[in-house]
Design a protein around this motif. Structure first.
Motif, PDB file in Angstrom:
ATOM      1  N   LEU A 113       5.682 -10.482  -7.901  1.00 57.96           N
ATOM      2  CA  LEU A 113       4.673  -9.418  -7.904  1.00 57.96           C
ATOM      3  C   LEU A 113       4.152  -9.157  -6.486  1.00 57.96           C
TER       4      LEU A 113
ATOM      5  N   ASP B 252       4.698  -6.179  -3.075  1.00 54.98           N
ATOM      6  CA  ASP B 252       5.176  -4.837  -2.721  1.00 54.98           C
ATOM      7  C   ASP B 252       6.423  -4.874  -1.852  1.00 54.98           C
TER       8      ASP B 252
ATOM      9  N   ILE C 197       0.403  -8.464  -2.125  1.00 51.05           N
ATOM     10  CA  ILE C 197       0.264  -8.996  -3.480  1.00 51.05           C
ATOM     11  C   ILE C 197      -0.118  -7.870  -4.435  1.00 51.05           C
ATOM     12  N   GLN C 198       0.598  -7.756  -5.520  1.00 56.68           N
ATOM     13  CA  GLN C 198       0.315  -6.716  -6.510  1.00 56.68           C
ATOM     14  C   GLN C 198      -0.790  -7.160  -7.462  1.00 56.68           C
ATOM     15  N   ASP C 199      -1.488  -6.171  -8.021  1.00 48.57           N
ATOM     16  CA  ASP C 199      -2.474  -6.457  -9.061  1.00 48.57           C
ATOM     17  C   ASP C 199      -1.774  -7.181 -10.206  1.00 48.57           C
ATOM     18  N   GLY C 200      -2.457  -8.122 -10.785  1.00 55.18           N
ATOM     19  CA  GLY C 200      -1.896  -8.871 -11.899  1.00 55.18           C
ATOM     20  C   GLY C 200      -1.266 -10.196 -11.487  1.00 55.18           C
TER      21      GLY C 200
ATOM     22  N   SER D 233      -1.339 -13.806 -10.444  1.00 56.54           N
ATOM     23  CA  SER D 233      -2.388 -14.814 -10.565  1.00 56.54           C
ATOM     24  C   SER D 233      -1.977 -16.185 -10.033  1.00 56.54           C
TER      25      SER D 233
END
Length: 147
Positions: free
Chosen positions: A34, A36, A104-107, A109
């Protein structure tokens, strides 16, 4: 008696789950998932692309003092006594810098890692791996930059 704040390398404990792999100088470390901008780096590329930082920190084996736990109830793992602990100045690039460059992409964790070393897991050979939360990966080293 404590002779030094930092543990000399010769006295630092060693705990390995398998043999240390012999990696070629051009071995690549991949960063994907996850993010970009998935990337891969050699150690030399990491050292030129990112600032080097030194952090003094204590490392302790999770099995430290496990021998004493056996007095209460049987546990799994090697029955280590005291001593699987060391304090050192660790130098390298910060994971938070590498993650920031990848975006880092949203989601996302957790940051999961898979090593180049193989270990025995219940009679099967598997790569050694671990994970830490994104919050920890972006933690203290990068927070200090903003203070």
């Amino acid at each position: 008696m404590i002779a030094s704040f930092l543990t000399p390398q010769a006295n630092f404990y060693i705990r390995s789950h398998g043999p240390t792999p012999a990696l070629a100088d051009d071995h690549r470390i991949a960063l994907d998932g996850l993010v970009d901008r998935p990337r891969s780096y050699t150690v030399a590329e990491l050292q030129t692309a990112f600032a080097t930082r030194t952090v003094t920190a204590t490392m302790q084996c999770a099995g430290n003092r496990r021998a004493h736990l056996h007095d209460v109830e049987k546990t799994s793992g090697d029955p280590w006594n005291v001593g699987a602990i060391g304090n050192a100045a660790w130098t390298g690039v910060a994971l938070c810098d590498v993650l920031a460059a990848a975006g880092i992409q949203d989601g996302a964790s957790f940051v999961g890692t898979t090593g180049a070393d193989d270990v025995d897991v219940d009679g099967e050979t598997a790569p050694f791996g671990a994970s830490i939360s994104i919050a920890k990966a972006l933690g203290r080293v990068c927070i200090w930059d903003s203070i």
